[in-house]
Design a protein around this motif. Structure first.
Motif, PDB file in Angstrom:
ATOM      1  N   VAL A   3       0.666  -1.081  -0.024  1.00 43.88           N
ATOM      2  CA  VAL A   3      -0.145  -0.194   0.050  1.00 43.88           C
ATOM      3  C   VAL A   3       0.832   1.240   0.050  1.00 43.88           C
ATOM      4  O   VAL A   3       2.164   1.320   0.679  1.00 43.88           O
ATOM      5  N   SER A   4       0.539   2.101  -0.667  1.00 42.52           N
ATOM      6  CA  SER A   4       1.310   3.560  -0.715  1.00 42.52           C
ATOM      7  C   SER A   4       1.414   4.377   0.543  1.00 42.52           C
ATOM      8  O   SER A   4       0.385   4.088   1.361  1.00 42.52           O
ATOM      9  N   THR A   5       1.926   5.220   0.466  1.00 41.50           N
ATOM     10  CA  THR A   5       2.158   5.995   1.571  1.00 41.50           C
ATOM     11  C   THR A   5       0.841   7.084   1.974  1.00 41.50           C
ATOM     12  O   THR A   5       0.656   7.588   2.855  1.00 41.50           O
ATOM     13  N   GLN A   6       0.100   7.147   0.807  1.00 42.82           N
ATOM     14  CA  GLN A   6      -1.122   7.972   0.625  1.00 42.82           C
ATOM     15  C   GLN A   6      -1.947   7.484   1.857  1.00 42.82           C
ATOM     16  O   GLN A   6      -2.721   8.472   2.529  1.00 42.82           O
ATOM     17  N   PHE A   7      -2.235   6.394   2.055  1.00 42.90           N
ATOM     18  CA  PHE A   7      -3.066   6.060   3.116  1.00 42.90           C
ATOM     19  C   PHE A   7      -2.554   6.157   4.683  1.00 42.90           C
ATOM     20  O   PHE A   7      -3.771   6.903   5.252  1.00 42.90           O
ATOM     21  N   THR A   8      -1.540   6.216   4.914  1.00 45.77           N
ATOM     22  CA  THR A   8      -1.037   6.725   6.216  1.00 45.77           C
ATOM     23  C   THR A   8      -0.924   8.143   6.198  1.00 45.77           C
ATOM     24  O   THR A   8      -1.249   8.778   7.271  1.00 45.77           O
ATOM     25  N   SER A  27      -2.356  22.121   4.332  1.00 50.08           N
ATOM     26  CA  SER A  27      -1.802  21.214   3.721  1.00 50.08           C
ATOM     27  C   SER A  27      -0.176  21.210   4.054  1.00 50.08           C
ATOM     28  O   SER A  27       0.623  20.314   4.321  1.00 50.08           O
ATOM     29  N   GLU A  28       0.213  22.554   4.335  1.00 48.13           N
ATOM     30  CA  GLU A  28       1.667  22.935   4.575  1.00 48.13           C
ATOM     31  C   GLU A  28       1.667  22.409   6.006  1.00 48.13           C
ATOM     32  O   GLU A  28       2.965  21.858   6.196  1.00 48.13           O
ATOM     33  N   MET A  29       0.726  22.505   6.896  1.00 48.65           N
ATOM     34  CA  MET A  29       0.855  22.124   8.418  1.00 48.65           C
ATOM     35  C   MET A  29       0.905  20.502   8.336  1.00 48.65           C
ATOM     36  O   MET A  29       1.944  20.139   8.989  1.00 48.65           O
ATOM     37  N   VAL A  30       0.341  19.930   7.611  1.00 51.16           N
ATOM     38  CA  VAL A  30       0.216  18.416   7.662  1.00 51.16           C
ATOM     39  C   VAL A  30       1.543  18.197   6.884  1.00 51.16           C
ATOM     40  O   VAL A  30       2.259  17.110   7.332  1.00 51.16           O
ATOM     41  N   ALA A  31       2.053  18.479   5.905  1.00 54.71           N
ATOM     42  CA  ALA A  31       2.995  18.287   5.170  1.00 54.71           C
ATOM     43  C   ALA A  31       4.455  18.364   6.290  1.00 54.71           C
ATOM     44  O   ALA A  31       5.455  17.683   6.240  1.00 54.71           O
ATOM     45  N   GLN A  32       4.627  19.713   6.864  1.00 56.92           N
ATOM     46  CA  GLN A  32       5.435  19.563   8.047  1.00 56.92           C
ATOM     47  C   GLN A  32       5.380  18.563   8.921  1.00 56.92           C
ATOM     48  O   GLN A  32       6.435  17.894   9.354  1.00 56.92           O
ATOM     49  N   SER A  33       4.423  18.139   9.357  1.00 51.61           N
ATOM     50  CA  SER A  33       4.028  16.801  10.340  1.00 51.61           C
ATOM     51  C   SER A  33       4.690  15.694   9.895  1.00 51.61           C
ATOM     52  O   SER A  33       5.020  14.988  10.634  1.00 51.61           O
ATOM     53  N   VAL A  34       4.098  15.464   8.506  1.00 52.82           N
ATOM     54  CA  VAL A  34       4.263  14.085   8.041  1.00 52.82           C
ATOM     55  C   VAL A  34       5.719  14.065   7.515  1.00 52.82           C
ATOM     56  O   VAL A  34       6.393  12.913   7.383  1.00 52.82           O
ATOM     57  N   GLY A  35       6.488  15.256   7.171  1.00 49.27           N
ATOM     58  CA  GLY A  35       7.647  15.251   6.794  1.00 49.27           C
ATOM     59  C   GLY A  35       7.585  15.023   5.149  1.00 49.27           C
ATOM     60  O   GLY A  35       8.495  14.253   4.607  1.00 49.27           O
ATOM     61  N   ASN A  36       6.739  15.674   4.297  1.00 48.83           N
ATOM     62  CA  ASN A  36       6.348  15.348   3.016  1.00 48.83           C
ATOM     63  C   ASN A  36       6.073  16.612   2.505  1.00 48.83           C
ATOM     64  O   ASN A  36       6.136  17.704   2.842  1.00 48.83           O
ATOM     65  N   THR A  40       1.843  16.842  -2.215  1.00 46.62           N
ATOM     66  CA  THR A  40       1.501  15.425  -1.944  1.00 46.62           C
ATOM     67  C   THR A  40       0.221  15.516  -1.285  1.00 46.62           C
ATOM     68  O   THR A  40      -0.675  14.858  -1.229  1.00 46.62           O
ATOM     69  N   ILE A  41       0.185  16.302  -0.023  1.00 41.27           N
ATOM     70  CA  ILE A  41      -1.030  16.395   0.899  1.00 41.27           C
ATOM     71  C   ILE A  41      -1.971  17.113   0.223  1.00 41.27           C
ATOM     72  O   ILE A  41      -3.340  16.345   0.346  1.00 41.27           O
TER      73      ILE A  41
END
Length: 168
Positions: A3-8, A27-36, A40-41
């Motif tokens: 499964v790709s990382t999209q799910f997690t 999306s920027e906040m999530v990206a920083q938390s995810v490290g992505n 993508t977010i």
């Protein structure tokens, strides 16, 4: 099964939105938390929006769940960002032999068993909601949410979080 990382990442984002109801989770906040990457977010947000799980307001990037967190299961999220088609999850060679008794039968035979595996996955993921995970994270942190520290961290990172000024 891969499964790709999209799910997690999607689960991560939805938990953030549920965990911080008074903060504009971009999306920027999530990206920083995810490290992505924020792109993508945003792509994942688009899939969650199309699935009717997430609402994203144009311009402000304000995100809200379209259902209560206790109504969104991990299976809902999985279906939104991944495929649930057995023959897409489990790939077969395009060049199976029509002559060989194994090559000519394996796809049809194996799909029966693989469908059972996907059904078990669905049943398992359907038992857990975003709200349960939000609660587990809150419990894991074993402390009250420290909104001033969270706000300071996001401001320090350059995010505009002025959704609810009473948090400051």
């Amino acid at each position: 099964m891969r499964v790709s990382t999209q799910f997690t990442i999607a689960v991560h984002a939805l938990i953030m939105i549920a965990y911080f109801p008074d903060i504009r989770v971009t999306s920027e906040m999530v990206a920083q938390s995810v490290g992505n990457n924020p792109v993508t977010i945003r792509n994942i947000y688009g899939k969650l929006k199309q699935a009717g799980i997430l609402s994203v307001q144009r311009g402000t990037g304000d995100t809200t769940l379209t259902k209560q967190a206790n109504e969104i299961t991990l299976w809902d999220v999985y279906k939104a960002v991944e495929t649930d088609a057995v023959d897409e999850i489990f790939k077969f060679s395009d060049t199976l032999s029509d002559v060989c008794p194994i090559g000519s039968s394996i796809r049809e035979l194996l799909l029966i068993h693989l469908q059972e595996a996907v059904t078990l996955l669905k049943d398992s993921l359907s038992k857990t909601t975003i709200e349960e995970l939000r609660f587990e994270i809150e419990t894991h942190c074993n402390k009250k949410v420290d909104f001033p520290a969270i706000i300071a961290w996001y401001k320090k990172s350059g995010f505009d979080i002025d959704r609810n000024s009473s948090l400051e």
